[in-house]
Scaffold this motif. Structure first.
Motif, PDB file in Angstrom:
ATOM      1  N   THR A   1     -13.492  -8.754   6.140  1.00  0.00           N
ATOM      2  CA  THR A   1     -12.296  -9.605   6.075  1.00  0.00           C
ATOM      3  C   THR A   1     -12.684 -11.077   6.143  1.00  0.00           C
ATOM      4  N   SER A   2     -11.846 -11.901   5.566  1.00  0.00           N
ATOM      5  CA  SER A   2     -12.113 -13.333   5.539  1.00  0.00           C
ATOM      6  C   SER A   2     -10.789 -14.074   5.548  1.00  0.00           C
ATOM      7  N   SER A   3     -10.757 -15.199   6.274  1.00  0.00           N
ATOM      8  CA  SER A   3      -9.534 -16.004   6.249  1.00  0.00           C
ATOM      9  C   SER A   3      -9.726 -17.235   5.375  1.00  0.00           C
ATOM     10  N   GLU A   4     -10.798 -17.211   4.579  1.00  0.00           N
ATOM     11  CA  GLU A   4     -11.082 -18.387   3.750  1.00  0.00           C
ATOM     12  C   GLU A   4     -10.275 -18.418   2.462  1.00  0.00           C
ATOM     13  N   PHE A   5      -9.561 -17.343   2.185  1.00  0.00           N
ATOM     14  CA  PHE A   5      -8.739 -17.331   0.977  1.00  0.00           C
ATOM     15  C   PHE A   5      -7.281 -17.423   1.395  1.00  0.00           C
TER      16      PHE A   5
ATOM     17  N   LEU B   1      -5.234  -8.477   4.507  1.00  0.00           N
ATOM     18  CA  LEU B   1      -6.320  -7.918   3.697  1.00  0.00           C
ATOM     19  C   LEU B   1      -6.720  -6.532   4.193  1.00  0.00           C
ATOM     20  N   ALA B   2      -6.846  -6.403   5.493  1.00  0.00           N
ATOM     21  CA  ALA B   2      -7.256  -5.119   6.052  1.00  0.00           C
ATOM     22  C   ALA B   2      -6.235  -4.043   5.698  1.00  0.00           C
ATOM     23  N   GLU B   3      -4.975  -4.377   5.844  1.00  0.00           N
ATOM     24  CA  GLU B   3      -3.947  -3.379   5.547  1.00  0.00           C
ATOM     25  C   GLU B   3      -3.995  -2.978   4.067  1.00  0.00           C
ATOM     26  N   ALA B   4      -4.195  -3.959   3.196  1.00  0.00           N
ATOM     27  CA  ALA B   4      -4.251  -3.657   1.756  1.00  0.00           C
ATOM     28  C   ALA B   4      -5.376  -2.676   1.441  1.00  0.00           C
ATOM     29  N   VAL B   5      -6.557  -2.910   1.992  1.00  0.00           N
ATOM     30  CA  VAL B   5      -7.685  -2.028   1.643  1.00  0.00           C
ATOM     31  C   VAL B   5      -7.591  -0.674   2.344  1.00  0.00           C
ATOM     32  N   LEU B   6      -7.030  -0.663   3.538  1.00  0.00           N
ATOM     33  CA  LEU B   6      -6.859   0.609   4.245  1.00  0.00           C
ATOM     34  C   LEU B   6      -5.892   1.510   3.474  1.00  0.00           C
ATOM     35  N   ARG B   7      -4.853   0.910   2.951  1.00  0.00           N
ATOM     36  CA  ARG B   7      -3.824   1.647   2.211  1.00  0.00           C
ATOM     37  C   ARG B   7      -4.412   2.413   1.035  1.00  0.00           C
ATOM     38  N   VAL B   8      -5.436   1.820   0.398  1.00  0.00           N
ATOM     39  CA  VAL B   8      -5.990   2.504  -0.781  1.00  0.00           C
ATOM     40  C   VAL B   8      -7.222   3.346  -0.433  1.00  0.00           C
TER      41      VAL B   8
ATOM     42  N   PHE C   1     -14.174   1.420   6.114  1.00  0.00           N
ATOM     43  CA  PHE C   1     -15.210   0.695   6.849  1.00  0.00           C
ATOM     44  C   PHE C   1     -14.898  -0.790   6.711  1.00  0.00           C
ATOM     45  N   ILE C   2     -14.550  -1.403   7.828  1.00  0.00           N
ATOM     46  CA  ILE C   2     -14.066  -2.781   7.785  1.00  0.00           C
ATOM     47  C   ILE C   2     -14.785  -3.638   8.818  1.00  0.00           C
ATOM     48  N   GLN C   3     -15.176  -4.828   8.397  1.00  0.00           N
ATOM     49  CA  GLN C   3     -15.772  -5.778   9.336  1.00  0.00           C
ATOM     50  C   GLN C   3     -14.870  -6.984   9.503  1.00  0.00           C
ATOM     51  N   PHE C   4     -14.685  -7.372  10.760  1.00  0.00           N
ATOM     52  CA  PHE C   4     -13.951  -8.599  11.063  1.00  0.00           C
ATOM     53  C   PHE C   4     -14.960  -9.728  11.184  1.00  0.00           C
ATOM     54  N   ARG C   5     -14.858 -10.676  10.275  1.00  0.00           N
ATOM     55  CA  ARG C   5     -15.789 -11.790  10.247  1.00  0.00           C
ATOM     56  C   ARG C   5     -14.997 -13.087  10.206  1.00  0.00           C
ATOM     57  N   GLU C   6     -15.239 -13.950  11.182  1.00  0.00           N
ATOM     58  CA  GLU C   6     -14.448 -15.171  11.299  1.00  0.00           C
ATOM     59  C   GLU C   6     -15.305 -16.222  11.986  1.00  0.00           C
TER      60      GLU C   6
ATOM     61  N   VAL D   1     -21.629  -0.514   0.177  1.00  0.00           N
ATOM     62  CA  VAL D   1     -21.570  -1.752  -0.592  1.00  0.00           C
ATOM     63  C   VAL D   1     -20.535  -2.649   0.071  1.00  0.00           C
ATOM     64  N   ALA D   2     -20.987  -3.813   0.536  1.00  0.00           N
ATOM     65  CA  ALA D   2     -20.074  -4.719   1.222  1.00  0.00           C
ATOM     66  C   ALA D   2     -19.537  -5.771   0.262  1.00  0.00           C
ATOM     67  N   VAL D   3     -18.235  -5.990   0.332  1.00  0.00           N
ATOM     68  CA  VAL D   3     -17.642  -7.046  -0.493  1.00  0.00           C
ATOM     69  C   VAL D   3     -16.693  -7.894   0.343  1.00  0.00           C
ATOM     70  N   ILE D   4     -16.650  -9.139  -0.010  1.00  0.00           N
ATOM     71  CA  ILE D   4     -15.657 -10.037   0.590  1.00  0.00           C
ATOM     72  C   ILE D   4     -14.750 -10.524  -0.525  1.00  0.00           C
ATOM     73  N   SER D   5     -15.262 -11.486  -1.320  1.00  0.00           N
ATOM     74  CA  SER D   5     -14.378 -12.177  -2.259  1.00  0.00           C
ATOM     75  C   SER D   5     -13.867 -11.295  -3.393  1.00  0.00           C
ATOM     76  N   ALA D   6     -14.617 -10.277  -3.797  1.00  0.00           N
ATOM     77  CA  ALA D   6     -14.131  -9.397  -4.872  1.00  0.00           C
ATOM     78  C   ALA D   6     -12.780  -8.789  -4.503  1.00  0.00           C
ATOM     79  N   ILE D   7     -12.504  -8.722  -3.213  1.00  0.00           N
ATOM     80  CA  ILE D   7     -11.192  -8.247  -2.764  1.00  0.00           C
ATOM     81  C   ILE D   7     -10.357  -9.395  -2.189  1.00  0.00           C
ATOM     82  N   ALA D   8     -10.951 -10.145  -1.273  1.00  0.00           N
ATOM     83  CA  ALA D   8     -10.184 -11.174  -0.555  1.00  0.00           C
ATOM     84  C   ALA D   8      -9.712 -12.298  -1.472  1.00  0.00           C
ATOM     85  N   ASN D   9     -10.469 -12.558  -2.529  1.00  0.00           N
ATOM     86  CA  ASN D   9     -10.108 -13.648  -3.443  1.00  0.00           C
ATOM     87  C   ASN D   9      -9.463 -13.117  -4.719  1.00  0.00           C
TER      88      ASN D   9
END
Ligand code: NI
Lengths: 204, 204
Positions: free
Chosen positions: B9-13, B20-27, B31-36, B175-183
Motif C-alpha cells: 500500500t502507498s499513500s503517495e497516489f 487500496l487494500a480493500e480494492a485488492v482484497l475484494r478481487v 498478501f498485503i504490506q503496509f508501507r508509509e 511478485v510485489a507491486v505498488i504503482s501498477a495498482i496504487a497509481n
C-alpha cells in the motif's frame, strides 16, 4: 523507580551519544535516554547497543525514545513516548518495562497517568534543542501537573544550573536535561554540578 | 506460506491505504504490506489497525514495513525490513511472525536467508515509486538470486501487467507491486488482471 537527574543523549552537538553517556555515568547519573531523530534504525541499533553496555556497567537505567522495537532489541529498561508515537495504552501490551510519556498539560498528564510509569512535563522554559517546541508551561504549569497526578513527574525543557533549584522545588521526581550537558564545554563537570543540586532535593 | 501477488500500500497516489487494500482484497489479493514513510507512528498505528481489520475479514496476510513495534501493536502477521532497518537476526528474537527482507544482490540474499522467511529482490526494473532506488538488477539478477537461495523470493520494482510474466518465469514465489495498482485509474481492475496472470504460474 528512582529518576533524579535524567540525561537525554543527543548527537546534535559535537559529541557522540556514547561519549556523552559515558561522561555522565562516570559522575553518577543513573537515568539515561537515547534520543535520535536522524539515524537509520540500523545505525540507532548499533548506538543503542553501546549505550546498553555502558548503562549495564554502571547499573544505570536506559530508556529509548520513540522506538519500542529498538528498546526490545537492545533490552532497554524503558521507552519514552511522545504524543505522536505509538499510543501508550498499546505499548504497555507489547513492552514489559518502564513507559514514560511527554505531556504538556494537566489534561494530557491525567490521561496518560494510569497507563504509564512516569510523566515528563514541559517544556518548562524556552529551549533551542527541540525544533517546533511548544509554548513553555513555566514553573506554574509544572506545579499544576505535579499536583494533579500521582505518578512521578520529570521536568524537561530549558533546565540548567541556574534554574534547576526552582524546578526541584515544584516536587518533581526527575529533571531531564539535554543541552545543559550535551552542549557544555565540559559535559562531565556540568553533569556533576547538576547532580549535586539534584541530590540535595532527591536523595534516597 | 503462499505469497503470490503481494500488494504494497502507498499513500503517495490519490487513494488512502485503506481504499487500496480493500480494492485488492475484494478481487482476491491475500498478501498485503503496509508501507508509509511520512506519517507519525500514532497515525500509522491508526491506519495499520484498519488494515488489520480488513485483512482479517478476508483472511489475508498483513505485513508491516520497517516498524516491528507497529507490527506487534496491531498483531500483524509479519514485518518487512530493509537493509537500513533493525537487523533481521535481532528481529527474529523480538518478533514471532513472518520476517521478510529487501535484498539487491545474491550476497545480501544469502546473508539474510537463514534468519528470515522470504527474500524480496529488486528493483527488477526501473521504478519511480522509490526515491533513491538502486540500479535495477534485471531479470538476470533476479534469476541469480532465485537460484542461489532456498527461501521464497519476491520480485519487486517496476513490475506491471506487461512484464509480470517474464518475472514469474524466473521462479519467484511472489511478485510485489505498488504503482501498477496504487497509481492505476482502476486499482481493483488492475489487481484482478495481475492476479489472473500470477495464478497461472503460482496456483495452489
Ligand atoms: Ni533496500
Amino acid at each position: 523507580m528512582k529518576i533524579g537527574l535524567y540525561f537525554i543523549t543527543s548527537s546534535e552537538f559535537s559529541r557522540t551519544h556514547e561519549e556523552l553517556a559515558e561522561a555522565v555515568l562516570r559522575v553518577g547519573v543513573r537515568f539515561i535516554q537515547f534520543r535520535e531523530k536522524n539515524m537509520s534504525a540500523r545505525q540507532m541499533f548499533s548506538v543503542a547497543k553501546n549505550l546498553r553496555k555502558l548503562t549495564w556497567e554502571y547499573s544505570a537505567t536506559l530508556i529509548v525514545n520513540d522506538r519500542v522495537d529498538l528498546a526490545l532489541a537492545v533490552e532497554a529498561d524503558g521507552v519514552h513516548l511522545g504524543q505522536d508515537d505509538l499510543p501508550f495504552e498499546v505499548v504497555k501490551d507489547i513492552f514489559d518495562g518502564i513507559v514514560g510519556v511527554s505531556t504538556h498539560s494537566v489534561d494530557e498528564a491525567k490521561k496518560a497517568e494510569r497507563y504509564i510509569d512516569y510523566i515528563s512535563a514541559g517544556p518548562v522554559f524556552r529551549t533551542t534543542t527541540k525544533k517546533n517546541a511548544k509554548e513553555p508551561i513555566g514553573l506554574e504549569g509544572l506545579r499544576r501537573i505535579v499536583s494533579s497526578v500521582k505518578k512521578p513527574v520529570v521536568a524537561i525543557g530549558g533546565i540548567n544550573k541556574f534554574n534547576i533549584e526552582d524546578v526541584l522545588k515544584t516536587g518533581v521526581k526527575g529533571v531531564a536535561v539535554i543541552s545543559a550537558i550535551a552542549n557544555s564545554q565540559n559535559p562531565e563537570k556540568s553533569a556533576k554540578e547538576l547532580l549535586e543540586i539534584v541530590k540535595r532535593y532527591l536523595d534516597d
